[in-house]
Design a protein around this motif. Structure first.
Motif, PDB file in Angstrom:
ATOM      1  N   LYS A 205       0.828  -1.212   0.000  1.00 26.92           N
ATOM      2  CA  LYS A 205       0.000   0.000   0.000  1.00 26.92           C
ATOM      3  C   LYS A 205       0.860   1.260   0.000  1.00 26.92           C
ATOM      4  CE  LYS A 205      -3.892   2.244   2.315  1.00 26.92           C
ATOM      5  NZ  LYS A 205      -3.267   3.594   2.310  1.00 26.92           N
ATOM      6  N   MET A 206       1.960   1.263   0.759  1.00 30.47           N
ATOM      7  CA  MET A 206       2.804   2.455   0.793  1.00 30.47           C
ATOM      8  C   MET A 206       3.407   2.752  -0.574  1.00 30.47           C
ATOM      9  SD  MET A 206       4.688   2.635   4.511  1.00 30.47           S
ATOM     10  CE  MET A 206       5.569   1.083   4.348  1.00 30.47           C
ATOM     11  N   LEU A 207       3.799   1.702  -1.286  1.00 28.66           N
ATOM     12  CA  LEU A 207       4.338   1.926  -2.628  1.00 28.66           C
ATOM     13  C   LEU A 207       3.246   2.405  -3.578  1.00 28.66           C
ATOM     14  CD1 LEU A 207       6.604   1.770  -4.699  1.00 28.66           C
ATOM     15  CD2 LEU A 207       5.976  -0.616  -5.099  1.00 28.66           C
ATOM     16  N   LEU A 208       2.092   1.759  -3.549  1.00 30.79           N
ATOM     17  CA  LEU A 208       1.001   2.161  -4.442  1.00 30.79           C
ATOM     18  C   LEU A 208       0.534   3.579  -4.127  1.00 30.79           C
ATOM     19  CD1 LEU A 208      -0.953  -1.210  -4.495  1.00 30.79           C
ATOM     20  CD2 LEU A 208       0.303  -0.199  -6.404  1.00 30.79           C
ATOM     21  N   ASP A 209       0.552   3.969  -2.861  1.00 34.40           N
ATOM     22  CA  ASP A 209       0.206   5.345  -2.494  1.00 34.40           C
ATOM     23  C   ASP A 209       1.205   6.332  -3.089  1.00 34.40           C
ATOM     24  OD1 ASP A 209      -1.989   4.483  -1.084  1.00 34.40           O
ATOM     25  OD2 ASP A 209      -1.089   4.754   0.897  1.00 34.40           O
ATOM     26  N   ALA A 210       2.488   5.984  -3.046  1.00 35.54           N
ATOM     27  CA  ALA A 210       3.520   6.856  -3.618  1.00 35.54           C
ATOM     28  C   ALA A 210       3.342   7.002  -5.124  1.00 35.54           C
ATOM     29  CB  ALA A 210       4.904   6.316  -3.290  1.00 35.54           C
ATOM     30  N   ILE A 211       2.965   5.907  -5.794  1.00 28.73           N
ATOM     31  CA  ILE A 211       2.705   5.981  -7.240  1.00 28.73           C
ATOM     32  C   ILE A 211       1.521   6.896  -7.512  1.00 28.73           C
ATOM     33  CG2 ILE A 211       2.023   4.658  -9.281  1.00 28.73           C
ATOM     34  CD1 ILE A 211       3.525   2.264  -8.056  1.00 28.73           C
ATOM     35  N   GLN A 212       0.476   6.772  -6.707  1.00 32.53           N
ATOM     36  CA  GLN A 212      -0.698   7.615  -6.914  1.00 32.53           C
ATOM     37  C   GLN A 212      -0.401   9.082  -6.646  1.00 32.53           C
ATOM     38  OE1 GLN A 212      -4.649   5.560  -5.723  1.00 32.53           O
ATOM     39  NE2 GLN A 212      -3.065   4.453  -4.569  1.00 32.53           N
ATOM     40  N   ARG A 213       0.593   9.359  -5.810  1.00 35.21           N
ATOM     41  CA  ARG A 213       1.014  10.756  -5.585  1.00 35.21           C
ATOM     42  C   ARG A 213       1.972  11.225  -6.672  1.00 35.21           C
ATOM     43  NH1 ARG A 213       1.393   8.833  -0.209  1.00 35.21           N
ATOM     44  NH2 ARG A 213       3.669   8.688  -0.387  1.00 35.21           N
ATOM     45  N   ARG A 214       2.386  10.325  -7.565  1.00 34.38           N
ATOM     46  CA  ARG A 214       3.290  10.653  -8.680  1.00 34.38           C
ATOM     47  C   ARG A 214       4.600  11.255  -8.166  1.00 34.38           C
ATOM     48  NH1 ARG A 214      -0.619  13.978 -10.673  1.00 34.38           N
ATOM     49  NH2 ARG A 214       0.969  15.399 -11.457  1.00 34.38           N
ATOM     50  N   ASP A 215       5.177  10.621  -7.152  1.00 34.97           N
ATOM     51  CA  ASP A 215       6.388  11.113  -6.508  1.00 34.97           C
ATOM     52  C   ASP A 215       7.538  10.150  -6.804  1.00 34.97           C
ATOM     53  OD1 ASP A 215       8.457  11.813  -4.771  1.00 34.97           O
ATOM     54  OD2 ASP A 215       7.101  12.356  -3.140  1.00 34.97           O
ATOM     55  N   SER A 266       4.755 -18.259   1.085  1.00 34.47           N
ATOM     56  CA  SER A 266       5.510 -17.412   0.171  1.00 34.47           C
ATOM     57  C   SER A 266       4.580 -16.934  -0.940  1.00 34.47           C
ATOM     58  CB  SER A 266       6.697 -18.174  -0.430  1.00 34.47           C
ATOM     59  OG  SER A 266       7.630 -18.519   0.569  1.00 34.47           O
ATOM     60  N   PHE A 267       4.547 -15.630  -1.171  1.00 43.06           N
ATOM     61  CA  PHE A 267       3.593 -15.077  -2.138  1.00 43.06           C
ATOM     62  C   PHE A 267       4.129 -13.750  -2.671  1.00 43.06           C
ATOM     63  CE2 PHE A 267       2.517 -13.863   2.168  1.00 43.06           C
ATOM     64  CZ  PHE A 267       2.371 -12.488   2.091  1.00 43.06           C
ATOM     65  N   VAL A 268       3.472 -13.250  -3.712  1.00 42.26           N
ATOM     66  CA  VAL A 268       3.887 -12.022  -4.395  1.00 42.26           C
ATOM     67  C   VAL A 268       2.674 -11.115  -4.571  1.00 42.26           C
ATOM     68  CG1 VAL A 268       4.937 -11.064  -6.493  1.00 42.26           C
ATOM     69  CG2 VAL A 268       5.694 -13.289  -5.620  1.00 42.26           C
ATOM     70  N   GLY A 269       2.888  -9.814  -4.402  1.00 46.63           N
ATOM     71  CA  GLY A 269       1.826  -8.849  -4.627  1.00 46.63           C
ATOM     72  C   GLY A 269       1.792  -8.370  -6.064  1.00 46.63           C
ATOM     73  N   TYR A 270       0.577  -8.038  -6.542  1.00 44.11           N
ATOM     74  CA  TYR A 270       0.385  -7.564  -7.916  1.00 44.11           C
ATOM     75  C   TYR A 270      -0.507  -6.324  -7.900  1.00 44.11           C
ATOM     76  CZ  TYR A 270       1.438 -12.559  -8.683  1.00 44.11           C
ATOM     77  OH  TYR A 270       1.997 -13.812  -8.659  1.00 44.11           O
ATOM     78  N   GLY A 271      -0.093  -5.285  -8.596  1.00 42.10           N
ATOM     79  CA  GLY A 271      -0.934  -4.094  -8.709  1.00 42.10           C
ATOM     80  C   GLY A 271      -1.083  -3.655 -10.145  1.00 42.10           C
ATOM     81  N   VAL A 272      -2.235  -3.066 -10.455  1.00 39.46           N
ATOM     82  CA  VAL A 272      -2.490  -2.486 -11.771  1.00 39.46           C
ATOM     83  C   VAL A 272      -2.815  -1.015 -11.568  1.00 39.46           C
ATOM     84  CG1 VAL A 272      -3.895  -2.567 -13.861  1.00 39.46           C
ATOM     85  CG2 VAL A 272      -3.428  -4.674 -12.583  1.00 39.46           C
ATOM     86  N   VAL A 273      -2.050  -0.159 -12.219  1.00 41.33           N
ATOM     87  CA  VAL A 273      -2.204   1.291 -12.095  1.00 41.33           C
ATOM     88  C   VAL A 273      -2.329   1.878 -13.493  1.00 41.33           C
ATOM     89  CG1 VAL A 273      -1.201   3.443 -11.235  1.00 41.33           C
ATOM     90  CG2 VAL A 273      -0.837   1.297  -9.974  1.00 41.33           C
TER      91      VAL A 273
END
Length: 278
Positions: A205-215, A266-273
């Motif tokens: 979530k912290m990474l996806l939030d940073a992407i949404q802030r375009r930082d 063991s698992f991996v997260g996936y996001g679509v932006v």
């Protein structure tokens, strides 16, 4: 003159081997998430289709069908690595040969330091059969970028090249998110449901939030400090393109983990932006 075609590098299991199997997969999945708006650039995951193919498809379908060229940006590089570009004439997929935009590729090569990409790597290749099916007339540019702020600036360069060439271009950035568990040597929250919840609700979530802030600086910081992306250079390149091209609205389109398909410690997260015009 004989054309130079890059052959399939990934073994069976990453994506279907036949045109019919690709068509079946795409048509079944696209009915679940019909596109509701258009994007100029997207970030999608790059695991095997069984795990993240439906998410990648959801993102790719949002790209404008008017695109003449799609720049597909992968990663799996270190911050010391030079960008990788493939300058062959085309790439083999189960649907035939997907052509490379030679003019666009050459213009990138003229403006940045680069190395010819001969490695087998899933970050770009796993996207190509879907792209070939969804965009049968498109050309691609194959590019992999390192995790550095220079990749953000290269993304801006890509947007300026597209503007100079004067035809519609989209960008696909390819990354997976947190790789968690004993298999990856990363277990700061132990194992079990609490660890899965932490990855979903905190680390990713912290990474996806940073992407949404375009930082871009915060994106790079989060990825490095939190081990929350394997190919953050692809995200930075996509963001640079979006910022320069005016796709300043950011959409968190979908999020999942491999544990949704196959429960495991063991698992991996996936996001679509997605990035669209205001």
């Amino acid at each position: 003159m004989t054309k130079s075609i890059r052959k399939r590098g990934l073994p069976p299991g990453w994506y279907p081997d036949t045109r019919e199997a690709i068509q079946t997969f795409v048509e079944e999945q696209r009915q679940k998430n019909p596109p509701s708006f258009s994007c100029g650039a997207v970030v999608v995951p790059h695991a095997g289709w069984y795990f993240s193919g439906s998410l990648a498809l959801h993102g790719l379908e949002l790209l404008s069908k008017e695109c003449k060229t799609l720049v597909v940006i992968g990663g799996h590089l270190s911050s010391r690595d030079t960008p990788r570009i493939m300058s062959r004439d085309g790439v083999e997929t189960p649907l035939g040969v997907l052509p490379v935009d030679g003019e666009f590729t050459q213009k990138i090569q003229q403006l940045i330091s680069w190395i010819e990409d001969e490695e087998v790597d899933n970050t770009v290749e796993v996207q190509l059969p879907m792209i070939h099916y969804l965009f049968p007339a498109v050309q691609i540019v194959w590019l992999r970028l390192p995790p550095s702020l220079e990749s953000y600036r290269i993304g801006k360069t890509i947007a300026r090249i597209a503007r100079e060439l004067g035809y519609p271009c989209g960008v696909v950035g390819s990354t997976d998110l947190t790789h968690y568990g004993p298999n990856y040597g990363f277990v700061p929250q132990g194992v079990g449901k609490a660890a899965l919840g932490w990855v979903k609700e905190v680390n990713d979530k912290m990474l996806l939030d940073a992407i949404q802030r375009r930082d871009p600086e915060e994106i790079l910081k989060r990825a490095h400090q939190d081990y929350s992306a394997c190919s953050i250079g692809a995200v930075l390149g996509t963001l640079g393109f979006a910022d320069e091209a005016g796709y300043t609205r950011v959409h968190l389109i979908e999020y999942a983990t491999s544990a949704d398909r196959y429960p495991s410690y063991s698992f991996v997260g996936y996001g679509v932006v997605g990035f669209s015009s205001p």
